[in-house]
Design a protein around this motif. Structure first.
Motif, PDB file in Angstrom:
ATOM      1  N   LYS A  14       0.811  -1.218   0.000  1.00 29.59           N
ATOM      2  CA  LYS A  14       0.000   0.000   0.000  1.00 29.59           C
ATOM      3  C   LYS A  14       0.847   1.273   0.000  1.00 29.59           C
ATOM      4  N   ILE A  15       2.161   1.119   0.097  1.00 28.37           N
ATOM      5  CA  ILE A  15       3.033   2.296   0.054  1.00 28.37           C
ATOM      6  C   ILE A  15       2.851   3.044  -1.265  1.00 28.37           C
ATOM      7  N   ASP A  16       2.562   2.302  -2.321  1.00 29.18           N
ATOM      8  CA  ASP A  16       2.335   2.957  -3.612  1.00 29.18           C
ATOM      9  C   ASP A  16       1.136   3.899  -3.543  1.00 29.18           C
ATOM     10  N   LYS A  17       0.118   3.519  -2.755  1.00 31.82           N
ATOM     11  CA  LYS A  17      -1.048   4.396  -2.580  1.00 31.82           C
ATOM     12  C   LYS A  17      -0.657   5.666  -1.826  1.00 31.82           C
ATOM     13  N   LEU A  18       0.289   5.514  -0.899  1.00 33.11           N
ATOM     14  CA  LEU A  18       0.770   6.654  -0.124  1.00 33.11           C
ATOM     15  C   LEU A  18       1.558   7.626  -0.994  1.00 33.11           C
ATOM     16  N   ILE A  19       2.368   7.073  -1.889  1.00 36.17           N
ATOM     17  CA  ILE A  19       3.244   7.908  -2.713  1.00 36.17           C
ATOM     18  C   ILE A  19       2.542   8.426  -3.963  1.00 36.17           C
ATOM     19  N   HIS A  20       1.671   7.588  -4.534  1.00 38.04           N
ATOM     20  CA  HIS A  20       0.977   7.973  -5.770  1.00 38.04           C
ATOM     21  C   HIS A  20      -0.534   7.826  -5.593  1.00 38.04           C
ATOM     22  N   PRO A  21      -1.135   8.620  -4.723  1.00 30.67           N
ATOM     23  CA  PRO A  21      -2.574   8.468  -4.472  1.00 30.67           C
ATOM     24  C   PRO A  21      -3.431   8.993  -5.620  1.00 30.67           C
ATOM     25  N   ALA A  22      -4.446   8.224  -5.963  1.00 33.91           N
ATOM     26  CA  ALA A  22      -5.413   8.697  -6.961  1.00 33.91           C
ATOM     27  C   ALA A  22      -6.502   9.521  -6.289  1.00 33.91           C
ATOM     28  N   THR A  23      -6.776   9.214  -5.015  1.00 37.60           N
ATOM     29  CA  THR A  23      -7.773   9.974  -4.255  1.00 37.60           C
ATOM     30  C   THR A  23      -7.195  10.334  -2.895  1.00 37.60           C
ATOM     31  N   ILE A  24      -7.504  11.548  -2.444  1.00 34.06           N
ATOM     32  CA  ILE A  24      -6.953  12.053  -1.182  1.00 34.06           C
ATOM     33  C   ILE A  24      -8.070  12.660  -0.344  1.00 34.06           C
ATOM     34  N   GLY A  25      -8.054  12.358   0.940  1.00 33.37           N
ATOM     35  CA  GLY A  25      -8.939  13.008   1.893  1.00 33.37           C
ATOM     36  C   GLY A  25      -8.107  13.745   2.926  1.00 33.37           C
ATOM     37  N   ILE A  26      -8.651  14.837   3.456  1.00 31.50           N
ATOM     38  CA  ILE A  26      -7.927  15.619   4.462  1.00 31.50           C
ATOM     39  C   ILE A  26      -8.848  15.880   5.644  1.00 31.50           C
TER      40      ILE A  26
ATOM     41  N   VAL B 194     -13.478  22.282  -2.966  1.00 29.40           N
ATOM     42  CA  VAL B 194     -13.347  20.839  -2.735  1.00 29.40           C
ATOM     43  C   VAL B 194     -14.515  20.390  -1.861  1.00 29.40           C
ATOM     44  N   LYS B 195     -15.180  19.330  -2.271  1.00 29.41           N
ATOM     45  CA  LYS B 195     -16.363  18.877  -1.540  1.00 29.41           C
ATOM     46  C   LYS B 195     -16.006  18.415  -0.134  1.00 29.41           C
ATOM     47  N   CYS B 196     -16.951  18.609   0.780  1.00 31.06           N
ATOM     48  CA  CYS B 196     -16.789  18.170   2.160  1.00 31.06           C
ATOM     49  C   CYS B 196     -17.761  17.031   2.448  1.00 31.06           C
ATOM     50  N   VAL B 197     -17.356  16.127   3.313  1.00 26.70           N
ATOM     51  CA  VAL B 197     -18.238  15.060   3.782  1.00 26.70           C
ATOM     52  C   VAL B 197     -18.299  15.132   5.300  1.00 26.70           C
ATOM     53  N   GLU B 198     -19.390  14.623   5.857  1.00 24.35           N
ATOM     54  CA  GLU B 198     -19.631  14.759   7.290  1.00 24.35           C
ATOM     55  C   GLU B 198     -18.641  13.966   8.139  1.00 24.35           C
ATOM     56  N   SER B 199     -18.289  12.780   7.672  1.00 27.83           N
ATOM     57  CA  SER B 199     -17.430  11.910   8.479  1.00 27.83           C
ATOM     58  C   SER B 199     -16.797  10.855   7.585  1.00 27.83           C
ATOM     59  N   LEU B 200     -15.904  10.083   8.160  1.00 33.56           N
ATOM     60  CA  LEU B 200     -15.280   8.997   7.406  1.00 33.56           C
ATOM     61  C   LEU B 200     -16.324   7.984   6.946  1.00 33.56           C
ATOM     62  N   LYS B 201     -17.354   7.780   7.761  1.00 30.65           N
ATOM     63  CA  LYS B 201     -18.378   6.788   7.432  1.00 30.65           C
ATOM     64  C   LYS B 201     -19.220   7.195   6.230  1.00 30.65           C
ATOM     65  N   THR B 202     -19.269   8.494   5.937  1.00 29.48           N
ATOM     66  CA  THR B 202     -20.113   8.966   4.829  1.00 29.48           C
ATOM     67  C   THR B 202     -19.357   9.078   3.508  1.00 29.48           C
ATOM     68  N   LEU B 203     -18.075   8.705   3.501  1.00 32.76           N
ATOM     69  CA  LEU B 203     -17.343   8.684   2.232  1.00 32.76           C
ATOM     70  C   LEU B 203     -17.985   7.668   1.293  1.00 32.76           C
ATOM     71  N   ASP B 204     -18.076   8.011   0.011  1.00 33.16           N
ATOM     72  CA  ASP B 204     -18.695   7.078  -0.940  1.00 33.16           C
ATOM     73  C   ASP B 204     -17.673   6.168  -1.610  1.00 33.16           C
ATOM     74  N   HIS B 205     -16.404   6.297  -1.236  1.00 36.65           N
ATOM     75  CA  HIS B 205     -15.371   5.418  -1.779  1.00 36.65           C
ATOM     76  C   HIS B 205     -14.195   5.382  -0.807  1.00 36.65           C
ATOM     77  N   LYS B 206     -13.379   4.362  -0.943  1.00 30.47           N
ATOM     78  CA  LYS B 206     -12.201   4.236  -0.091  1.00 30.47           C
ATOM     79  C   LYS B 206     -11.085   5.112  -0.643  1.00 30.47           C
ATOM     80  N   LEU B 207     -10.451   5.876   0.233  1.00 33.06           N
ATOM     81  CA  LEU B 207      -9.385   6.789  -0.173  1.00 33.06           C
ATOM     82  C   LEU B 207      -8.060   6.050  -0.327  1.00 33.06           C
ATOM     83  N   ASP B 208      -7.264   6.516  -1.266  1.00 32.24           N
ATOM     84  CA  ASP B 208      -5.899   6.003  -1.349  1.00 32.24           C
ATOM     85  C   ASP B 208      -5.057   6.578  -0.212  1.00 32.24           C
TER      86      ASP B 208
ATOM     87  N   GLY C 192      -5.270  -3.775   6.877  1.00 32.11           N
ATOM     88  CA  GLY C 192      -5.551  -2.469   7.449  1.00 32.11           C
ATOM     89  C   GLY C 192      -4.775  -1.379   6.737  1.00 32.11           C
ATOM     90  N   PRO C 193      -4.958  -0.123   7.157  1.00 31.03           N
ATOM     91  CA  PRO C 193      -4.229   0.970   6.499  1.00 31.03           C
ATOM     92  C   PRO C 193      -2.761   0.986   6.910  1.00 31.03           C
TER      93      PRO C 193
END
Length: 339
Positions: free
Chosen positions: A204-216, A257-271, A332-333
């Motif tokens: 999963k390090i590749d997801k860390l270095i080259h993420p296609a999706t990012i949440g903050i 940038v769109k906001c979401v209420e919580s981690l549970k309301t994300l519609d996809h898994k973040l890289d 896990g992450p």
């Protein structure tokens, strides 16, 4: 359980003695050794312990400070250098390795560490004192001391699966008087064995270095805080807004940038999930990240985790929870920071 060294019977005996000493202290719910226990431990290491000696009892000597310290980043580190008042000098006033030298115990041996120590002012004092007193060079005695300390560190290292206890620190304030090395004061702390580290999902390090999706997490909607600076830096580097999400309740968008209420309301898994909140908020948030499995990789921005006495225990507990998450399906992450 005792740790044995077939190659060195003396090391096996010292290890068995140390195990008994740590066990005695642990039975009394202590993680530090008393003066009699220190005397016994040092005796097993063939070091003289003279805590009650008065300055007048001995001729002036060269003071040293020798230590073993467990660090989360490097494992056990051995150090040796100036003792007494010289140990309080600001090392930045001297060239590298002049006041003290350090090495990771797993990457050194007695001969190598002695070679490092020869660069220090403390060794130069020892050598000069030996010449003035027409005594042998201190090398053999120092090498033997370093070898025994390295054996102790290896036997009670956090990474040793057979270790009944873990050595946290051993600090010796010693002095070379004539041809003898004597310890005037000592401190030793230890603990229960660390939780075995599970294999991290390094793919999963590749997801860390080259993420296609990012949440903050931690972006302010009203001020330019650290989280918002990160968001704008990502946008400024050309990262597409539609591939980012800000986790913030009560907001619909920040800087487009769109906001979401919580981690549970994300519609996809973040890289990648970037966490830019206060250090004391990380602990509970990390549990949510693990529980929701919302991201493949996590970057923890807050500094100071585990670096202060107040944060050391919760940071260690967090590292254990992150480690436990690696046993889950998918591993896990993967976290950058705190583990």
């Amino acid at each position: 359980m005792q740790i044995h060294s077939q190659a060195n019977p003396n090391a096996a005996a010292a290890s068995a003695r140390a195990t008994a000493i740590f066990g005695q202290a642990a039975a009394e719910r202590r993680d530090t050794l008393s003066k009699p226990e220190l005397a016994s431990l040092l005796s097993s290491l063939q070091l003289r312990f003279e805590p009650n000696a008065l300055p007048a009892d001995h001729a002036p000597g060269v003071e040293l400070r020798i230590g073993l310290h467990y660090t989360r980043e490097f494992g056990v580190v051995i150090s040796a250098g100036a003792g007494g008042l010289d140990a309080e000098l600001d090392a930045s006033n001297f060239r590298k390795d002049r006041v003290a030298v350090h090495a990771i115990t797993e990457l050194t041996n007695a001969e190598d560490f002695l070679a490092r120590f020869r660069r220090s002012l403390a060794y130069q004092k020892l050598s000069s004192a030996a010449k003035c007193g027409a005594l042998p060079a201190p090398d053999a005695q120092l090498k033997a001391c370093f070898a025994r300390l390295l054996e102790l560190a290896s036997g009670f290292a956090p990474g040793n699966p057979e270790a009944p206890f873990v050595l946290r620190s051993l600090v010796l304030d010693a002095a070379q008087r004539g041809d003898q090395l004597a310890v005037a004061s000592a401190q030793c702390t230890f603990g229960a064995p660390c939780t075995a580290r599970l294999a991290r999902p390094i793919h999963k390090i590749d997801k860390l270095i080259h993420p296609a999706t990012i949440g903050i997490i931690g972006v302010s909607a009203t001020s330019m805080n650290f989280g918002r600076i990160i968001l704008r830096n990502l946008m400024g580097s050309g990262y597409a807004k539609e591939n980012m999400a800000v986790i913030r309740a009560g907001e619909t968008e920040i800087d487009g940038v769109k906001c979401v209420e919580s981690l549970k309301t994300l519609d996809h898994k973040l890289d990648l999930l970037i966490v830019a909140v206060a250090a004391d908020a990380v602990y509970g948030l990390a549990d949510d990240i693990i529980e929701t499995d919302a991201a493949e990789s996590v970057m923890l921005i807050p500094g100071g985790l585990g670096e202060t006495s107040k944060s050391r225990e919760p940071a260690a507990a967090l590292a254990d929870r992150i480690n436990a998450a690696h046993a889950k399906a998918g591993g896990g992450p993967i976290f950058l920071g705190a583990n």
